[in-house]
Design an enzyme around this catalytic site. Sequence first.
Site, PDB file in Angstrom:
ATOM      1  N   LYS A   9       2.304  -3.066  -2.153  1.00 40.51           N
ATOM      2  CA  LYS A   9       1.740  -2.560  -2.784  1.00 40.51           C
ATOM      3  C   LYS A   9       1.593  -4.149  -4.110  1.00 40.51           C
ATOM      4  O   LYS A   9       2.788  -4.444  -4.009  1.00 40.51           O
ATOM      5  CB  LYS A   9       2.007  -1.163  -3.304  1.00 40.51           C
ATOM      6  CG  LYS A   9       0.842  -0.538  -2.129  1.00 40.51           C
ATOM      7  CD  LYS A   9       1.090   1.362  -2.084  1.00 40.51           C
ATOM      8  CE  LYS A   9       0.671   2.373  -1.950  1.00 40.51           C
ATOM      9  NZ  LYS A   9       0.839   3.268  -2.234  1.00 40.51           N
ATOM     10  N   TYR A  49      -9.570   4.854  -1.251  1.00 40.75           N
ATOM     11  CA  TYR A  49      -8.557   6.193  -1.516  1.00 40.75           C
ATOM     12  C   TYR A  49      -9.929   6.839  -2.246  1.00 40.75           C
ATOM     13  O   TYR A  49      -9.335   8.277  -2.620  1.00 40.75           O
ATOM     14  CB  TYR A  49      -7.788   6.514  -2.451  1.00 40.75           C
ATOM     15  CG  TYR A  49      -6.367   5.399  -2.468  1.00 40.75           C
ATOM     16  CD1 TYR A  49      -6.267   6.209  -1.847  1.00 40.75           C
ATOM     17  CD2 TYR A  49      -6.127   4.096  -3.100  1.00 40.75           C
ATOM     18  CE1 TYR A  49      -4.305   4.864  -0.945  1.00 40.75           C
ATOM     19  CE2 TYR A  49      -4.735   3.572  -1.991  1.00 40.75           C
ATOM     20  CZ  TYR A  49      -3.589   3.764  -1.746  1.00 40.75           C
ATOM     21  OH  TYR A  49      -2.833   3.455  -1.384  1.00 40.75           O
ATOM     22  N   ASN A 112       5.079   2.428  -5.264  1.00 41.81           N
ATOM     23  CA  ASN A 112       5.768   2.916  -3.840  1.00 41.81           C
ATOM     24  C   ASN A 112       6.350   2.096  -2.945  1.00 41.81           C
ATOM     25  O   ASN A 112       5.848   2.085  -1.498  1.00 41.81           O
ATOM     26  CB  ASN A 112       5.564   4.334  -3.146  1.00 41.81           C
ATOM     27  CG  ASN A 112       4.477   5.280  -2.915  1.00 41.81           C
ATOM     28  OD1 ASN A 112       2.961   3.645  -3.125  1.00 41.81           O
ATOM     29  ND2 ASN A 112       4.735   6.030  -2.382  1.00 41.81           N
ATOM     30  N   HIS A 115       2.015   0.966   1.348  1.00 43.32           N
ATOM     31  CA  HIS A 115       0.631   2.064   2.570  1.00 43.32           C
ATOM     32  C   HIS A 115       0.775   1.796   3.733  1.00 43.32           C
ATOM     33  O   HIS A 115       1.160   1.224   3.840  1.00 43.32           O
ATOM     34  CB  HIS A 115      -1.140   1.579   1.554  1.00 43.32           C
ATOM     35  CG  HIS A 115      -1.690   2.410   2.300  1.00 43.32           C
ATOM     36  ND1 HIS A 115      -1.542   4.213   2.420  1.00 43.32           N
ATOM     37  CD2 HIS A 115      -2.652   1.945   3.957  1.00 43.32           C
ATOM     38  CE1 HIS A 115      -2.461   3.972   3.466  1.00 43.32           C
ATOM     39  NE2 HIS A 115      -2.758   3.171   4.062  1.00 43.32           N
ATOM     40  N   GLU A 126      -9.707   2.329   8.280  1.00 41.57           N
ATOM     41  CA  GLU A 126      -8.910   1.530   6.914  1.00 41.57           C
ATOM     42  C   GLU A 126      -9.210  -0.233   7.709  1.00 41.57           C
ATOM     43  O   GLU A 126      -8.690  -0.895   6.681  1.00 41.57           O
ATOM     44  CB  GLU A 126      -7.174   1.915   6.498  1.00 41.57           C
ATOM     45  CG  GLU A 126      -7.358   3.467   6.006  1.00 41.57           C
ATOM     46  CD  GLU A 126      -6.099   3.691   5.443  1.00 41.57           C
ATOM     47  OE1 GLU A 126      -6.081   5.187   4.153  1.00 41.57           O
ATOM     48  OE2 GLU A 126      -4.978   3.442   6.221  1.00 41.57           O
TER      49      GLU A 126
HETATM   50  P1  ATP Z   1       0.016   5.931   1.374  1.00 37.07           P
HETATM   51  O1  ATP Z   1      -1.468   6.577   1.943  1.00 37.07           O
HETATM   52  O2  ATP Z   1       0.171   5.529   0.600  1.00 37.07           O
HETATM   53  O3  ATP Z   1       0.782   5.367   3.112  1.00 37.07           O
HETATM   54  P2  ATP Z   1       1.494   8.448   1.432  1.00 37.07           P
HETATM   55  O4  ATP Z   1       0.151   8.816   2.550  1.00 37.07           O
HETATM   56  O5  ATP Z   1       2.622   8.651   1.326  1.00 37.07           O
HETATM   57  O6  ATP Z   1       1.049   7.569   1.381  1.00 37.07           O
HETATM   58  P3  ATP Z   1      -0.370   9.717   0.110  1.00 37.07           P
HETATM   59  O7  ATP Z   1      -0.075  11.733  -0.397  1.00 37.07           O
HETATM   60  O8  ATP Z   1      -1.656   9.846   1.592  1.00 37.07           O
HETATM   61  O9  ATP Z   1       1.082   9.490   0.387  1.00 37.07           O
HETATM   62  O10 ATP Z   1      -0.077   9.371  -1.422  1.00 37.07           O
HETATM   63  C1  ATP Z   1      -1.388   7.583  -1.179  1.00 37.07           C
HETATM   64  C2  ATP Z   1      -0.441   7.479  -2.269  1.00 37.07           C
HETATM   65  O11 ATP Z   1      -0.480   8.196  -3.505  1.00 37.07           O
HETATM   66  C3  ATP Z   1       0.488   7.565  -2.894  1.00 37.07           C
HETATM   67  O12 ATP Z   1       0.994   6.867  -1.659  1.00 37.07           O
HETATM   68  C4  ATP Z   1       1.093   7.429  -4.259  1.00 37.07           C
HETATM   69  O13 ATP Z   1       0.868   5.572  -4.194  1.00 37.07           O
HETATM   70  C5  ATP Z   1       0.357   7.851  -4.854  1.00 37.07           C
HETATM   71  N1  ATP Z   1       0.595   9.158  -5.347  1.00 37.07           N
HETATM   72  C6  ATP Z   1       0.553  10.895  -3.762  1.00 37.07           C
HETATM   73  N2  ATP Z   1       1.442  10.940  -4.738  1.00 37.07           N
HETATM   74  C7  ATP Z   1       1.642  10.906  -6.088  1.00 37.07           C
HETATM   75  C8  ATP Z   1       2.142  12.023  -7.963  1.00 37.07           C
HETATM   76  N3  ATP Z   1       2.245  13.173  -7.124  1.00 37.07           N
HETATM   77  N4  ATP Z   1       1.609  11.130  -8.410  1.00 37.07           N
HETATM   78  C9  ATP Z   1       1.776   9.823  -8.423  1.00 37.07           C
HETATM   79  N5  ATP Z   1       1.384   9.199  -7.354  1.00 37.07           N
HETATM   80  C10 ATP Z   1       1.348   9.267  -6.131  1.00 37.07           C
HETATM   81 MG    MG Z   2      -1.818   8.627   2.501  1.00 39.48          MG
END
Ligand code: ATP
Ligand code: MG
Length: 137
Positions: A9, A49, A112, A115, A126
């Site tokens: 990212k 997304y 973070n 992804h 994806e």
């Molecule tokens: P990813 O899909 O990016 O691998 P993940 O599966 O661990 O991450 P998801 O729940 O799918 O998490 O959320 C997608 C992304 O949205 C997260 O990686 C993060 O960057 C962002 N995100 C999720 N929760 C929050 C939050 N509470 N506040 C801000 N950003 C968030």
């Molecule tokens: Mg996810």
Amino acid sequence: IERTFSMIKPDATKRNLTGAITKVFEENGLSVVASKRVWMAKRDAEAFYAEHKERPFFGELVEFMCSGPTVVQVLEGENAVLKNREIMGATNPEKADEGTIRKTFALSMGENSVHGSDAPETAAREIAFWFSETEIV
Ligand code: ATP
Ligand code: MG
């Protein structure tokens, strides 16, 4: 052998961590079989997304993903989907296990660093979103 989709990212590309993060994949038995840098347009981030569009952080997420270059990758290896999720660590870096990419590099829940697809069906969708079959070798 399985494939998963990964993104490095913008928070990570901006800090010049592309190589360091890719090294962690390779050290854990995942091979990079496709890779390119993209600076996402807002419509691409929103489409990618789409499953999160009702969540409160959606606007922030889209804005962040368009704030700089991302490296989109296809990773291949045994149990690639699950293995990559383990290597990444928890979404919230404060809760991520020691040694995971997010524990080592991530700045916050939003910024973070990586992804990774959450299931094989998600991975297929994806991968097809960002790559044509001929780009994966
Ligand atoms: P990813 O899909 O990016 O691998 P993940 O599966 O661990 O991450 P998801 O729940 O799918 O998490 O959320 C997608 C992304 O949205 C997260 O990686 C993060 O960057 C962002 N995100 C999720 N929760 C929050 C939050 N509470 N506040 C801000 N950003 C968030
Ligand atoms: Mg996810």
